[in-house]
Design a protein around this motif. Structure first.
Motif, mmCIF file in Angstrom:
data_model
loop_
_atom_site.group_PDB
_atom_site.id
_atom_site.type_symbol
_atom_site.label_atom_id
_atom_site.label_comp_id
_atom_site.label_asym_id
_atom_site.label_seq_id
_atom_site.Cartn_x
_atom_site.Cartn_y
_atom_site.Cartn_z
ATOM 1 N N TYR A 50 0.802 -1.236 0.000
ATOM 2 C CA TYR A 50 0.000 0.000 0.000
ATOM 3 C C TYR A 50 0.830 1.279 0.000
ATOM 4 C CZ TYR A 50 -3.997 -3.007 0.165
ATOM 5 O OH TYR A 50 -4.915 -3.976 -0.158
ATOM 6 N N SER A 51 2.143 1.203 0.309
ATOM 7 C CA SER A 51 2.985 2.362 0.008
ATOM 8 C C SER A 51 4.128 1.903 -0.897
ATOM 9 C CB SER A 51 3.509 3.015 1.286
ATOM 10 O OG SER A 51 4.160 2.054 2.086
ATOM 11 N N THR A 52 4.439 0.611 -0.830
ATOM 12 C CA THR A 52 5.388 0.005 -1.773
ATOM 13 C C THR A 52 4.759 -1.289 -2.270
ATOM 14 O OG1 THR A 52 6.446 -1.236 -0.013
ATOM 15 C CG2 THR A 52 7.424 0.906 -0.592
ATOM 16 N N TRP A 53 5.346 -1.862 -3.303
ATOM 17 C CA TRP A 53 4.797 -3.092 -3.877
ATOM 18 C C TRP A 53 5.949 -3.961 -4.338
ATOM 19 C CZ3 TRP A 53 4.298 -6.493 -7.842
ATOM 20 C CH2 TRP A 53 3.121 -7.265 -7.889
ATOM 21 N N GLY A 54 5.933 -5.230 -3.987
ATOM 22 C CA GLY A 54 6.959 -6.130 -4.501
ATOM 23 C C GLY A 54 7.422 -7.150 -3.489
ATOM 24 N N ALA A 55 8.493 -7.874 -3.870
ATOM 25 C CA ALA A 55 8.990 -9.000 -3.068
ATOM 26 C C ALA A 55 9.408 -8.568 -1.662
ATOM 27 C CB ALA A 55 10.169 -9.650 -3.787
ATOM 28 N N GLN A 56 9.866 -7.327 -1.533
ATOM 29 C CA GLN A 56 10.323 -6.860 -0.208
ATOM 30 C C GLN A 56 9.192 -6.896 0.817
ATOM 31 O OE1 GLN A 56 9.684 -4.952 -2.806
ATOM 32 N NE2 GLN A 56 9.025 -2.893 -2.234
ATOM 33 N N ASN A 57 7.943 -6.912 0.345
ATOM 34 C CA ASN A 57 6.811 -6.941 1.280
ATOM 35 C C ASN A 57 6.400 -8.357 1.653
ATOM 36 O OD1 ASN A 57 6.618 -4.150 1.233
ATOM 37 N ND2 ASN A 57 5.209 -4.149 -0.508
ATOM 38 N N TYR A 58 7.004 -9.351 0.997
ATOM 39 C CA TYR A 58 6.527 -10.721 1.205
ATOM 40 C C TYR A 58 7.018 -11.280 2.541
ATOM 41 C CZ TYR A 58 4.182 -14.956 0.115
ATOM 42 O OH TYR A 58 3.281 -15.982 0.162
ATOM 43 N N THR A 59 6.213 -11.088 3.586
ATOM 44 C CA THR A 59 6.512 -11.613 4.921
ATOM 45 C C THR A 59 5.249 -12.301 5.447
ATOM 46 O OG1 THR A 59 5.683 -9.611 5.991
ATOM 47 C CG2 THR A 59 8.048 -9.652 5.449
ATOM 48 N N PRO A 60 5.400 -13.175 6.445
ATOM 49 C CA PRO A 60 4.190 -13.779 7.027
ATOM 50 C C PRO A 60 3.226 -12.712 7.536
ATOM 51 C CG PRO A 60 6.167 -14.872 7.855
ATOM 52 C CD PRO A 60 6.634 -13.705 7.039
ATOM 53 N N GLN A 61 3.767 -11.613 8.078
ATOM 54 C CA GLN A 61 2.903 -10.559 8.608
ATOM 55 C C GLN A 61 2.069 -9.925 7.502
ATOM 56 O OE1 GLN A 61 6.146 -10.959 9.466
ATOM 57 N NE2 GLN A 61 5.631 -11.761 11.489
ATOM 58 N N ASN A 62 2.688 -9.773 6.313
ATOM 59 C CA ASN A 62 1.945 -9.147 5.218
ATOM 60 C C ASN A 62 0.907 -10.108 4.622
ATOM 61 O OD1 ASN A 62 1.535 -6.700 3.820
ATOM 62 N ND2 ASN A 62 2.490 -7.589 1.999
ATOM 63 N N VAL A 63 1.277 -11.378 4.550
ATOM 64 C CA VAL A 63 0.302 -12.387 4.107
ATOM 65 C C VAL A 63 -0.901 -12.360 5.064
ATOM 66 C CG1 VAL A 63 -0.113 -14.875 3.846
ATOM 67 C CG2 VAL A 63 2.001 -13.848 2.956
ATOM 68 N N THR A 118 1.822 -17.794 -7.163
ATOM 69 C CA THR A 118 2.815 -16.750 -6.879
ATOM 70 C C THR A 118 3.279 -16.731 -5.424
ATOM 71 O OG1 THR A 118 0.944 -15.218 -6.649
ATOM 72 C CG2 THR A 118 2.104 -15.220 -8.757
ATOM 73 N N SER A 119 3.016 -17.806 -4.689
ATOM 74 C CA SER A 119 3.459 -17.866 -3.287
ATOM 75 C C SER A 119 4.621 -18.840 -3.155
ATOM 76 C CB SER A 119 2.309 -18.360 -2.397
ATOM 77 O OG SER A 119 1.252 -17.443 -2.395
ATOM 78 N N PRO A 120 5.659 -18.470 -2.397
ATOM 79 C CA PRO A 120 6.766 -19.405 -2.180
ATOM 80 C C PRO A 120 6.290 -20.649 -1.414
ATOM 81 C CG PRO A 120 7.046 -17.413 -0.852
ATOM 82 C CD PRO A 120 5.840 -17.187 -1.718
ATOM 83 N N VAL A 121 6.648 -21.827 -1.906
ATOM 84 C CA VAL A 121 6.038 -23.066 -1.414
ATOM 85 C C VAL A 121 6.359 -23.349 0.054
ATOM 86 C CG1 VAL A 121 6.046 -25.584 -1.684
ATOM 87 C CG2 VAL A 121 5.834 -24.125 -3.695
ATOM 88 N N ASP A 122 7.650 -23.379 0.407
ATOM 89 C CA ASP A 122 7.979 -23.797 1.774
ATOM 90 C C ASP A 122 7.473 -22.794 2.810
ATOM 91 O OD1 ASP A 122 9.043 -26.136 0.838
ATOM 92 O OD2 ASP A 122 11.089 -25.350 0.691
ATOM 93 N N ALA A 123 7.626 -21.505 2.500
ATOM 94 C CA ALA A 123 7.136 -20.469 3.418
ATOM 95 C C ALA A 123 5.619 -20.567 3.567
ATOM 96 C CB ALA A 123 7.523 -19.079 2.914
ATOM 97 N N SER A 124 4.944 -20.928 2.481
ATOM 98 C CA SER A 124 3.479 -21.008 2.527
ATOM 99 C C SER A 124 3.019 -22.216 3.334
ATOM 100 C CB SER A 124 2.910 -21.073 1.109
ATOM 101 O OG SER A 124 3.193 -19.876 0.425
ATOM 102 N N ILE A 125 3.747 -23.321 3.199
ATOM 103 C CA ILE A 125 3.412 -24.508 4.004
ATOM 104 C C ILE A 125 3.574 -24.174 5.485
ATOM 105 C CG2 ILE A 125 4.182 -26.844 4.607
ATOM 106 C CD1 ILE A 125 4.812 -27.253 1.599
ATOM 107 N N GLN A 126 4.653 -23.466 5.797
ATOM 108 C CA GLN A 126 4.892 -23.066 7.189
ATOM 109 C C GLN A 126 3.776 -22.147 7.680
ATOM 110 O OE1 GLN A 126 7.307 -24.371 9.149
ATOM 111 N NE2 GLN A 126 6.180 -23.324 10.781
#
Ligand SMILES: [Zn+2]
Length: 458
Positions: A94-107, A127-135
């Motif tokens: 919402y103020s930036t967009w991209g991979a840098q925002n991809y955290t569990p908190q943002n999900v 478009t979700s990283p597999v291992d992080a998403s399983i976790q």
């Protein structure tokens, strides 16, 4: 960084999950839309215990447990919470967009936004990283996060340098999320690996984006579909042109994503649809590009004022991004094709399910797009009841969520309380009084307060 950590703490403390109530709660005197297409139960009652529906019927037909808490919903309508089978979660900041925002908190933030608008299960596609998403799924199931929409995801396949549109490609490249496969052997090996991780669905992109991208070959998608089906997995296919949709449906994909918008469907495709009956995620609207221009508070309440100002200031059209520019010169032609194709797809046997594509580009609000998509369907010829089934029972069926999608005994108590009847006007799904997940009220006020605070600090 310090500020970021502060934000995360606020997120995690802001809305502590209420434990599923063990004491019975009786919701009474509401109109109940069950979600299976049956006539609504006027003056209905249902009982919730331990997060599940334990009884439901018309007032008087339901035995109410002694000492139950009673909630009077006279004048309200209750429908099952929605299920969104197609979003792209994690990159919007919402103020930036991209991979840098991809955290569990943002999900989690995106899933809370989905919950705010009445969606109980949200599936991120390709478009979700597999291992992080399983976790993340494990942690969510273990109750480590506050209440939110349940998270689902699937890996995505494309040929090298193919796949999602440029904006999402840049973000996913940074995380190496798209599985790029060149040969049938590579494709099969990768699908086998995913099966080993317990993955039940995969996505493929079959699109050359007007000749600018490498398109997945029939060899590639036939291998993926065959390998996936051998292992009991489903395949979702992005395809936007008539020849590509024909090809993937003929090849046996389970879910077609997108609508053909540049050509009228022909008899050959309609016959294929009648034979294969794929699920179909229309993703027509990507939210509502004009809602913010029209100052609609239903959308604006979840958007930072900076984003709203940016959208309003954008007066030239951008393909996927929201703007307040003039309609495309092709709009009338496109509308004519949509009006022709949509009922034809349905009549041929495509099984429509709710998907929105939210998160594919900056500036869209998670959760509100569902309401726009349903209204668009009704405009194109579905009844409000058919639209609700396509947003509740049918996506539950597609995703194999046996405990979700209708108001019935044994289902999770995931429901929306509305101030007006969506069967009279589908726009009434926006008149949300409360959202319940697992029988506990989702704290929408806390979400609104958090958004206000975040807005003030920007
Ligand atoms: Zn998508």
């Amino acid at each position: 960084m310090k500020r970021l950590v502060g934000c995360i703490a606020v997120v995690l403390l802001g809305a502590t999950a209420s434990p599923a109530q063990s004491q019975a709660v009786v919701y009474e005197r509401a109109r109940l839309i069950v979600g299976d297409g049956s006539a609504p139960i006027e003056n209905g009652t249902f009982v919730v215990q331990n997060g599940h529906i334990t009884a439901i019927g018309s007032q008087g037909s339901v035995t109410v447990p002694a000492r139950a808490t009673r909630v009077n919903l006279a004048g309200k309508t209750v429908m099952p919470a929605m299920i969104n089978v197609h979003v792209h979660i994690g990159y919007e900041g919402y103020s930036t967009w991209g991979a840098q925002n991809y955290t569990p908190q943002n999900v989690l933030d995106h899933l809370q936004r989905e919950a705010f608008y009445g969606t109980a299960a949200t599936q991120s596609v390709g478009t979700s990283p597999v291992d992080a998403s399983i976790q993340f799924q494990r942690d969510q199931k273990a109750g480590k996060f506050p209440q939110a929409s349940r998270f689902f995801f699937m890996p995505g396949y494309a040929p090298p340098n193919g796949g999602p549109d440029q904006v999402l490609r840049v973000a996913t490249n940074a995380l190496h999320v798209i599985n790029e496969v060149s040969t049938a052997e590579e494709a099969r090996a990768s699908v086998q690996k995913m099966a080993g991780k317990g993955i039940k669905n995969v996505k493929i992109w079959v699109d050359d984006r007007g000749g600018t991208y490498p398109k997945m070959t029939p060899e590639g998608y036939n291998a993926i579909i065959d390998e996936a089906h051998k292992r009991g997995m489903m395949v979702h296919a992005h395809a936007t042109t008539l020849p590509d949709q024909k090809a993937v449906v003929r090849a046996g994909v389970d879910v077609v994503v997108h609508m053909v918008q540049n050509a009228k469907l022909d008899d050959e495709y309609l016959a294929l649809l009648a034979q294969k009956k794929p699920y179909w995620a229309t993703v027509i609207t990507l939210g509502d590009p004009t809602a913010v221009c029209e100052h609609d508070p239903f959308f604006e309440q979840a958007m930072p004022s900076k984003v709203i100002a940016q959208i309003r200031a954008t007066t030239e059209r951008r393909p996927l991004a929201p703007s307040c520019g003039p309609p495309s010169p092709n709009a009338a032609r496109r509308e004519e094709i949509l009006a022709y194709n949509f009922p034809k797809m349905i009549a041929a046997g495509a099984r429509i399910v709710l998907g929105t594509d939210t998160g594919i580009e900056p500036g869209h609000t998670f959760g509100s797009g569902e309401h726009v998509e349903m209204a668009r369907w009704v405009q194109l010829g579905l009844t409000p009841m058919q639209a609700i089934v396509a947003a509740t029972q049918r996506p539950a069926e597609l995703m194999g969520l046996k405990d979700e999608g209708t108001l019935a005994v044994g289902k999770r108590a995931d429901f929306i309380v509305l101030d007006a009847n969506p069967l009279d006007d589908i726009h009434n799904t926006r008149k949300i009084s409360d959202v319940y997940l697992d029988g506990a009220k989702f704290d929408r006020e806390a979400m609104l307060a958090r958004w206000k605070t975040a807005d003030a600090s920007q």
